[in-house]
Write an enzyme that holds these catalytic residues in place. Structure first.
Site, PDB file in Angstrom:
ATOM      1  N   ASP A 167       0.832  -1.204   0.000  1.00 28.52           N
ATOM      2  CA  ASP A 167       0.000   0.000   0.000  1.00 28.52           C
ATOM      3  C   ASP A 167       0.869   1.258   0.000  1.00 28.52           C
ATOM      4  OD1 ASP A 167      -2.375   1.390  -0.030  1.00 28.52           O
ATOM      5  OD2 ASP A 167      -2.693   1.283   2.126  1.00 28.52           O
ATOM      6  N   SER A 205      -7.616  -5.668  -4.720  1.00 26.68           N
ATOM      7  CA  SER A 205      -8.656  -6.260  -3.873  1.00 26.68           C
ATOM      8  C   SER A 205      -9.996  -6.263  -4.601  1.00 26.68           C
ATOM      9  CB  SER A 205      -8.788  -5.473  -2.564  1.00 26.68           C
ATOM     10  OG  SER A 205      -9.471  -4.251  -2.788  1.00 26.68           O
ATOM     11  N   ARG A 253      -1.014   9.289  -9.752  1.00 26.23           N
ATOM     12  CA  ARG A 253      -1.030   8.096  -8.890  1.00 26.23           C
ATOM     13  C   ARG A 253      -0.420   6.872  -9.582  1.00 26.23           C
ATOM     14  NH1 ARG A 253      -4.134   7.309  -4.676  1.00 26.23           N
ATOM     15  NH2 ARG A 253      -4.460   5.168  -5.302  1.00 26.23           N
ATOM     16  N   GLU A 269     -12.465  -4.919  -3.661  1.00 25.93           N
ATOM     17  CA  GLU A 269     -13.059  -3.582  -3.470  1.00 25.93           C
ATOM     18  C   GLU A 269     -12.374  -2.522  -4.344  1.00 25.93           C
ATOM     19  OE1 GLU A 269     -12.274  -5.643  -0.722  1.00 25.93           O
ATOM     20  OE2 GLU A 269     -14.352  -6.283  -0.963  1.00 25.93           O
ATOM     21  N   ASN A 270     -11.201  -2.851  -4.925  1.00 24.67           N
ATOM     22  CA  ASN A 270     -10.484  -1.854  -5.730  1.00 24.67           C
ATOM     23  C   ASN A 270     -11.194  -1.512  -7.052  1.00 24.67           C
ATOM     24  OD1 ASN A 270      -7.211  -2.969  -4.601  1.00 24.67           O
ATOM     25  ND2 ASN A 270      -8.327  -1.148  -3.970  1.00 24.67           N
ATOM     26  N   ASN A 275       1.198   3.416  -2.916  1.00 22.25           N
ATOM     27  CA  ASN A 275       1.695   3.813  -4.244  1.00 22.25           C
ATOM     28  C   ASN A 275       1.202   5.210  -4.630  1.00 22.25           C
ATOM     29  OD1 ASN A 275       2.731   1.268  -4.399  1.00 22.25           O
ATOM     30  ND2 ASN A 275       1.282   0.505  -5.922  1.00 22.25           N
ATOM     31  N   GLY A 276      -0.081   5.453  -4.394  1.00 21.89           N
ATOM     32  CA  GLY A 276      -0.678   6.732  -4.783  1.00 21.89           C
ATOM     33  C   GLY A 276      -0.034   7.884  -4.016  1.00 21.89           C
TER      34      GLY A 276
HETATM   35  C1  IPE Z   1      -5.404  -2.787  -0.015  1.00 20.48           C
HETATM   36  O1  IPE Z   1      -5.051  -1.459  -0.265  1.00 20.48           O
HETATM   37  C2  IPE Z   1      -5.423  -3.589  -1.266  1.00 20.48           C
HETATM   38  C3  IPE Z   1      -4.154  -3.702  -1.999  1.00 20.48           C
HETATM   39  C4  IPE Z   1      -2.989  -3.294  -1.625  1.00 20.48           C
HETATM   40  C5  IPE Z   1      -4.265  -4.381  -3.246  1.00 20.48           C
HETATM   41  P1  IPE Z   1      -6.147  -0.320  -0.366  1.00 20.48           P
HETATM   42  O2  IPE Z   1      -5.410   0.960  -0.515  1.00 20.48           O
HETATM   43  O3  IPE Z   1      -7.143  -0.632  -1.416  1.00 20.48           O
HETATM   44  O4  IPE Z   1      -6.861  -0.424   1.063  1.00 20.48           O
HETATM   45  P2  IPE Z   1      -7.805   0.571   1.837  1.00 20.48           P
HETATM   46  O5  IPE Z   1      -8.885   0.978   0.898  1.00 20.48           O
HETATM   47  O6  IPE Z   1      -6.989   1.760   2.238  1.00 20.48           O
HETATM   48  O7  IPE Z   1      -8.277  -0.205   3.009  1.00 20.48           O
HETATM   49  C1  IPE Z   2      -1.650   0.194  -3.295  1.00 21.68           C
HETATM   50  O1  IPE Z   2      -1.407   1.552  -3.340  1.00 21.68           O
HETATM   51  C2  IPE Z   2      -1.878  -0.393  -4.670  1.00 21.68           C
HETATM   52  C3  IPE Z   2      -3.253  -0.855  -4.924  1.00 21.68           C
HETATM   53  C4  IPE Z   2      -4.235  -0.852  -4.082  1.00 21.68           C
HETATM   54  C5  IPE Z   2      -3.506  -1.354  -6.255  1.00 21.68           C
HETATM   55  P1  IPE Z   2      -2.592   2.594  -3.333  1.00 21.68           P
HETATM   56  O2  IPE Z   2      -2.998   2.860  -4.728  1.00 21.68           O
HETATM   57  O3  IPE Z   2      -3.682   2.145  -2.441  1.00 21.68           O
HETATM   58  O4  IPE Z   2      -1.875   3.880  -2.742  1.00 21.68           O
HETATM   59  P2  IPE Z   2      -2.460   4.899  -1.675  1.00 21.68           P
HETATM   60  O5  IPE Z   2      -2.915   4.090  -0.504  1.00 21.68           O
HETATM   61  O6  IPE Z   2      -3.575   5.620  -2.338  1.00 21.68           O
HETATM   62  O7  IPE Z   2      -1.303   5.771  -1.352  1.00 21.68           O
HETATM   63 MG    MG Z   3      -4.110   2.413  -0.483  1.00 21.72          MG
END
Ligand code: IPE
Ligand code: IPE
Ligand code: MG
Length: 259
Positions: free
Chosen positions: A28, A73, A41, A75-76, A30-31
């Protein structure tokens, strides 16, 4: 009775090694990594692939046998369509580029999750990579994609119940475990979540019952060998009691590994 062949943490006490045999990671942040650099992002997702490569290598070097990475996930799908689409294309491109190297390094590649919702090109690339590496035994890399812990438990329960349809028996843990998508692996010893959040986000709900949890503020694109070593060092310092008292644990250790 169906059994996965691995020790279940709720039915027996697994052995503790200095090196976790199975590490599961929520990658988690990356964004936020990209945002800090005034980049889109998706630039963070791209950099995250480098961390994946480095983490696989570091795990192999340290004697870890199973690495399970949460990539997408269930939910993504709620994210903006262009980000979802970028992630899918990145998955295809990365897998196409890396599969040969995975295979040459004796890595068995698997995807867990409901891939039926993915575009056919991605499903084909995944199935080809799984088939190519099916005979490898040096290291097990598993990517959780369109994965949800609740989905996994539900699909396992449905399948286990269907198998014993007329027996009238209650469903057992062992019968359910045998149908879970990670039935090929021991339960994770160490769970890592990067990016600072302290939650499970519907990852391996069943299997994390007795896993040691490590949360770090390091964002996934910054996660490197030294961050992995810090997580393993934290794991080594834990007392894994599995329900017993600390004194019982010390007595068992004094009596040797089979006590
Ligand atoms: C969890 O990260 C899923 C993955 C890393 C693939 P998210 O960024 O989606 O989780 P939440 O929404 O903050 O719980
Ligand atoms: C995790 O990084 C990657 C995926 C869930 C695919 P995020 O994209 O959730 O990054 P943040 O949490 O927004 O920084
Ligand atoms: Mg995240």
């Amino acid at each position: 009775m169906a059994d996965s062949g691995f020790i279940s943490s709720t039915r027996a006490v697994p052995a503790k090694g200095d090196v976790p045999r199975h590490i599961a990671i929520i990658m988690d942040g990356n964004g936020r990594w990209a945002k800090k650099r005034f980049m889109p992002r998706v630039a963070g997702h791209k950099r995250g692939v480098d961390s994946v490569r480095e983490t696989i290598k570091s795990c192999i070097d340290r004697g870890v046998e199973y690495l399970t990475l949460f990539a997408f996930s269930s939910e993504n799908w709620r994210r903006p369509a262009d980000e979802v689409s970028f992630l899918m294309q990145l998955f295809i491109r990365s897998l196409e580029r890396e599969v040969k190297r995975l295979h040459e390094n004796g890595i068995r590649f698997r995807v867990i999750g409901d891939v039926s919702r993915f575009e056919s090109k991605l499903v084909a690339v995944i199935r080809d990579a799984e088939a190519l590496t099916a005979g490898n035994t040096r290291f097990n890399l598993t990517i959780a994609a369109n994965y949800g812990g609740r989905w996994d438990i539900l699909q396992a329960a449905s399948r286990a119940l269907a198998k014993q349809s007329d027996s009238g028996e209650a469903l057992s843990e062992a019968a359910l475990e045998a149908e879970l998508s990670m039935s090929f692996a021991p339960e994770p010893d160490l769970f890592i979540r990067t990016g600072g959040e302290q939650r499970i986000s519907n990852f391996l709900l069943w299997q994390l019952a007795y896993t040691e949890l490590h949360f770090t503020d390091t964002l996934w694109p910054d996660f490197d060998a030294s961050a992995l070593d810090a997580a393993i060092a934290s794991y080594r310092g834990r007392e894994r009691r599995f329900g017993r008292t600390s004194d019982q644990l010390k007595d068992a250790e004094a009596q040797g590994p089979h006590a």
